[in-house]
Design a protein around this motif. Structure first.
Motif, PDB file in Angstrom:
ATOM      1  N   MET A 170     -19.308 -26.070 -43.115  1.00 15.08           N
ATOM      2  CA  MET A 170     -19.728 -26.309 -42.050  1.00 15.08           C
ATOM      3  C   MET A 170     -20.269 -25.103 -41.089  1.00 15.08           C
ATOM      4  O   MET A 170     -21.110 -25.093 -40.345  1.00 15.08           O
ATOM      5  N   THR A 171     -19.569 -23.922 -41.277  1.00 11.97           N
ATOM      6  CA  THR A 171     -20.035 -22.905 -40.613  1.00 11.97           C
ATOM      7  C   THR A 171     -20.815 -21.915 -41.121  1.00 11.97           C
ATOM      8  O   THR A 171     -21.253 -20.607 -40.515  1.00 11.97           O
TER       9      THR A 171
ATOM     10  N   ALA B 238     -28.302 -32.329 -41.264  1.00  2.01           N
ATOM     11  CA  ALA B 238     -28.096 -31.310 -40.719  1.00  2.01           C
ATOM     12  C   ALA B 238     -28.472 -31.279 -39.385  1.00  2.01           C
ATOM     13  O   ALA B 238     -27.767 -30.778 -38.370  1.00  2.01           O
TER      14      ALA B 238
ATOM     15  N   SER C 125     -24.267 -34.284 -36.241  1.00  2.00           N
ATOM     16  CA  SER C 125     -23.950 -34.095 -37.659  1.00  2.00           C
ATOM     17  C   SER C 125     -22.593 -33.261 -37.707  1.00  2.00           C
ATOM     18  O   SER C 125     -21.941 -33.771 -38.990  1.00  2.00           O
ATOM     19  N   THR C 126     -22.329 -32.776 -36.919  1.00  2.00           N
ATOM     20  CA  THR C 126     -20.797 -32.084 -37.055  1.00  2.00           C
ATOM     21  C   THR C 126     -19.700 -33.007 -37.219  1.00  2.00           C
ATOM     22  O   THR C 126     -18.941 -33.011 -37.972  1.00  2.00           O
ATOM     23  N   GLN C 127     -19.761 -34.050 -36.099  1.00  2.00           N
ATOM     24  CA  GLN C 127     -18.688 -34.994 -36.320  1.00  2.00           C
ATOM     25  C   GLN C 127     -18.819 -35.925 -37.395  1.00  2.00           C
ATOM     26  O   GLN C 127     -17.981 -36.251 -38.145  1.00  2.00           O
TER      27      GLN C 127
ATOM     28  N   MET D  84     -19.824 -35.046 -40.389  1.00  2.00           N
ATOM     29  CA  MET D  84     -19.584 -34.175 -41.548  1.00  2.00           C
ATOM     30  C   MET D  84     -18.063 -33.978 -41.358  1.00  2.00           C
ATOM     31  O   MET D  84     -17.235 -34.106 -42.513  1.00  2.00           O
ATOM     32  N   LEU D  85     -17.447 -33.900 -40.232  1.00  2.00           N
ATOM     33  CA  LEU D  85     -16.025 -34.024 -40.052  1.00  2.00           C
ATOM     34  C   LEU D  85     -15.417 -35.278 -40.725  1.00  2.00           C
ATOM     35  O   LEU D  85     -14.469 -35.334 -41.306  1.00  2.00           O
TER      36      LEU D  85
ATOM     37  N   LEU E 225     -14.703 -26.141 -44.221  1.00  2.00           N
ATOM     38  CA  LEU E 225     -15.006 -25.199 -42.739  1.00  2.00           C
ATOM     39  C   LEU E 225     -16.122 -24.338 -43.296  1.00  2.00           C
ATOM     40  O   LEU E 225     -17.102 -23.977 -42.391  1.00  2.00           O
TER      41      LEU E 225
END
Length: 203
Positions: free
Chosen positions: A54-55, A135, A140-142, A144-145, A51
């Motif tokens: 990602m943040t 990135a 990209s968020t999905q 990375m998860l 996390l």
């Protein structure tokens, strides 16, 4: 999901480190259930690092020497505490027919803290995931998860294997007092060594 990602992840997970040693110690001292609980705890301990990566919190550790050193020395202190506990608690490596750990909560909390107070996993995710997930790419968020979930799954499976393997050696080791004393000192010494290694780690 790519083959290079899976191969790289597996190599990283299998390579012995603080989490692997903690899991081996739990399995050897408390049995298979404790080993699996330790594996679960170490896996759970990777969530905050993922996390953070990602943040953007990882950027703080990367650019702020104070923040990095704070987390690092908290981790060193906890590893030294584990070493002291291993020397003090002779019952941890005592022969017994009871494979149930004294406190499942204690095993889980210890495993999470061991991983949480190590700033390197966060920086690892920052350097690792972007190689396989752009990135700025759409979704990209999905992605990375998904990659993080795969990393966690492999961590749990491999670490559980370490813990169960250690538990299978338990009876052969803990019925010999001299071996038990040597093992207890070795566990303490290894935690100290890991603490020193973490203390010398640079960003």
């Amino acid at each position: 999901m790519t083959i290079p990602f899976l191969v790289t992840t597996l190599i990283v997970v299998v390579t012995p480190g603080t989490g692997v040693f903690f899991t081996l110690s739990a399995g050897l001292s408390r049995g298979a259930r404790a080993g699996v609980l330790a594996a679960f705890a170490c896996t759970l301990g990777t969530v905050p690092h993922l996390l953070a990566a990602m943040t953007g919190l990882a950027a703080l550790l990367q650019t702020s020497a104070v923040a990095f050193d704070l987390v690092r020395y908290l981790g060193v202190g906890y590893l030294l505490y584990l070493a002291w506990s291993a020397v003090r608690d002779r019952s941890a490596f005592a022969a017994t027919t009871d494979d149930t750990p004294r406190s499942a909560t204690r095993v889980i909390v210890s495993g999470v803290v061991v991983n949480l107070l190590n700033p390197k996993p966060t920086l690892f995710f920052v350097a690792f995931l972007p190689q396989f997930v752009g990135a700025s790419a759409v979704g990209s968020t999905q992605a990375m998860l998904t990659c993080g979930a795969v990393f966690m799954l492999l961590t749990f499976v491999v670490f559980s294997g370490y813990g169960i393997f250690a538990a299978r050696l338990r009876d052969r080791v803990l019925t010999r007092p001299r071996v038990t004393d040597w093992l207890r000192r070795s566990v303490a010494g290894t935690f100290v060594a890991l603490g020193v290694t973490l203390a010398l780690t640079q960003r």
